[in-house]
Design a protein around this motif. Structure first.
Motif, PDB file in Angstrom:
ATOM      1  N   GLY A   1      -8.324  -1.663   3.498  1.00 40.58           N
ATOM      2  CA  GLY A   1      -7.660  -2.097   4.710  1.00 40.58           C
ATOM      3  C   GLY A   1      -6.307  -2.721   4.470  1.00 40.58           C
ATOM      4  N   ASN A   2      -6.076  -3.258   3.265  1.00 41.38           N
ATOM      5  CA  ASN A   2      -4.811  -3.911   2.952  1.00 41.38           C
ATOM      6  C   ASN A   2      -4.658  -4.026   1.440  1.00 41.38           C
TER       7      ASN A   2
ATOM      8  N   THR B   1       0.829  -1.202   0.000  1.00 44.90           N
ATOM      9  CA  THR B   1       0.000   0.000   0.000  1.00 44.90           C
ATOM     10  C   THR B   1       0.866   1.256   0.000  1.00 44.90           C
TER      11      THR B   1
ATOM     12  N   TYR C   1      -5.615   3.926   2.991  1.00 42.23           N
ATOM     13  CA  TYR C   1      -6.310   3.198   4.057  1.00 42.23           C
ATOM     14  C   TYR C   1      -7.718   3.721   4.301  1.00 42.23           C
TER      15      TYR C   1
END
Length: 210
Positions: free
Chosen positions: A69-70, A50, A65
């Motif tokens: 989330g990932n 990310t 984010y």
């Protein structure tokens, strides 16, 4: 003159934390997904981060984010965008094919997939599903088959019944396997294997559509 049905409204992936409402937020999401595709081409899915995506997009890591989330959720959103764009482009190609010409319509779906494999950043690694993450976008081929079957039924003015659905589903699975082989180690695809895949599609679909 037949007017094609408007494309279905794209749905946000369940893996996204929030859906952009304002234009500025939507533009930032587009930049993030574009950056994700570019980084994928450079380092592959396993090395995707990310942070690298945020740097490429020119946004704070918090912006990534805010939506994801990932990295799995990020790549999943890219896969969903690919599917929406694929369906839109196939519909546009089919609009130039004569009504009732199922071979031309099937070729439209086949040729658009090839075009995206060869030209769309990140598509070779994440087309409609995340590698090694079957829970991220389950049944990607099933979703592709649903879109193509609906477009084909509309183009042929026939009901979207069980046999047509099965034919498209099996065709998608079979061609996916052959094209994976065709593009393995060859960015443009082995032309002989690509044409074998097309021949397979025509022969199989003829059982239902001729």
């Amino acid at each position: 003159m037949h007017q094609p049905k408007p494309p279905r409204e794209p749905k946000a992936p369940a893996s996204m934390r929030r859906v952009p409402v304002q234009e500025r937020s939507a533009e930032r999401l587009t930049r993030i997904l574009d950056a994700c595709a570019a980084v994928l081409d450079e380092v592959g899915y396993e090395n995707l981060t990310t942070r690298a995506v945020a740097l490429r997009a020119g946004v704070p890591i918090g912006s990534v984010y805010r939506f994801f989330g990932n990295k799995r959720a990020l790549a999943d959103a890219l896969a969903h965008r690919n599917l929406d764009r694929y369906a839109e482009r196939v519909a546009a190609r089919m609009a130039d094919v004569g009504r009732g010409d199922w071979r031309g319509a099937v070729d439209a779906a086949f040729d658009e997939y090839l075009a995206m494999m060869r030209t769309v950043p990140g598509f070779g690694l994440v087309d409609f599903g995340v590698p090694s993450a079957p829970d991220a976008m389950p049944d990607a081929n099933e979703q592709v088959a649903d879109r193509v079957a609906a477009l084909l039924a509309d183009h042929l003015d026939r009901p979207l019944e069980g046999r047509l659905r099965r034919t498209v589903a099996v065709g998608v699975e079979a061609v996916d396997a052959v094209l994976q082989l065709a593009f393995r180690g060859r960015p443009g695809g082995d032309p002989h294997l690509v044409e074998e895949a097309r021949t397979l599609l025509h022969a199989y679909f003829a059982r239902t559509l001729d």
